[in-house]
Design an enzyme around this catalytic site. Sequence first.
Site: not given
Ligand code: BES
Ligand code: MN
Length: 501
Positions: A282, A356
């Site tokens: 990230k 997931r």
């Molecule tokens: N934990 C994150 C989602 C999240 C991000 C929750 C910010 C709360 C605040 C999750 O694991 C994630 O990184 N999701 C990605 C999925 C994508 C890579 C398909 C997302 O939402 O960008």
């Molecule tokens: Mn994630």
Amino acid sequence: MHIRVVTDQPWDVPADLLAVPIVGEPAWDGTLGELDRRTGGELRAQHAFGEVRSKPFATALVANGDLPAGRVLAIGAGEAATIDRRAVVRIGAAIERRLEGRAVHTLAVSLGDLAVLLDGGASAAAELIARGVVEGGFDPSTIYRDAVESALPVLDELVLIAPGADAVSVAAGAERGQVMGEGANLARRLANRSANDVTPRVLADEARAIAEEHGLSIDVVGPDRAAEMGMGMFLAVGQGSDNPPQMIVLRSGPEGATDARGRLLALVGKGVCFDSGGISIKSADRMEEMKMDKTGACTVIAAIATLARLAPGTPLLAVAPAVENMPGPHSARPGDVVRALNGKTVDIINTDAEGRLILGDALTYAEQLGATHLVDVATLTGAVARAFGELVTGAFGTPQPWFDDVMAAAARAGEAFWQVPLVDEYRADMDSWYADLTNSSSSDGGLVKSGLFIREFVTRPWVHMDIGGTAYFRKARPWASRGATGTTHATLVELALAGAR
Ligand code: BES
Ligand code: MN
Ligand code: ZN
């Protein structure tokens, strides 16, 4: 905090502070009229001045006149038509929060019109006010500090005033609300703790302590057993960290038992103690928030503890896959193909779509343990936050009657959800050249596809709650601190309680 229910009139109740919710445009007769008279007309004057109507949950602090209470706090409760279970929890919480830094040990709340407007009357009002006062007292800024400058009051006593009501049933309601609020706060405190403090092992230790306290059985599956079992998705996410993954399983009731509805409900919560994204790392912006990515796990652990307090012995499973998603020499790489516990192969396109993966194996494991009905809770996507913001949880489910059952529990809990469709046609976008499916594809419809992915790993009635927007507040609200909100805890407990005997 001790709770006392009194059936006297509010002008006969001594307390450090008497809180009086004011609904809409009152007629200033009856109870409110009498209270106003005894404050020398101040209550009505403040209301006319606009002090309690300027914005939702606005308050006015009024001198006590000849009341036995030390001070009176009028709080705007909104219009009668907007008074529902959620609103009453928030009123309770807003009262407590308004008292930040004040010397209040005994707080009295007049249930008044709230008891009239709610289905369930005074005992429902007492439950929701008590829950709100407890939840309003949560402040994450005290977790790593010995003292804060302006602390929320720690009440010795909450006095709930319900003239003419049946004190026993009102007290039972209040007690239920207090336990619900304490459960939510347990989840919030755990979720708010930092990732250097709460590793998967520490979360498992916390779950063990909770199990011991509440007579729950617990099993924690570490990496070796997980490998023997074939939890390939769960292990792939955890393998990049020095802190080994832990699949935490809590059980209420005897093995093999079903609840009063003939079900064994399993609550499955995403427990990513820190989500750096892994190799698909990230950006630095707000990455610190990803210590909250374990909120689903904290919530299901707290929910089964709350059930154990309210209806001990009711059959329920809580499954919390706990991992740390880190980049490093041992991490899963984009393009890695792993085999899930249910036998499907998955092409990990994006290591940041890790939730997931761990949920899929946890849901399969819950089914192997005998679960007949499944609900998972996860900070799964940023997309759900963009769609619904911080106040509405996105939820998926199938078949529809099970989804509706869960939403009925949500209504009892006073929590807001919106159903997201599972669009079958989008499943083809997740086809992989190498495996049964990919964990991430083109971002259009990403929220829907996250649900479709998880659906591949369930064969029983299932609901998925995406709390990516609602798990924590970035700024405080009149009724809640910033940080973890405890969202879905009350819904899960209400759902499980429907199976109590
Ligand atoms: N934990 C994150 C989602 C999240 C991000 C929750 C910010 C709360 C605040 C999750 O694991 C994630 O990184 N999701 C990605 C999925 C994508 C890579 C398909 C997302 O939402 O960008
Ligand atoms: Mn994630
Ligand atoms: Zn995540």
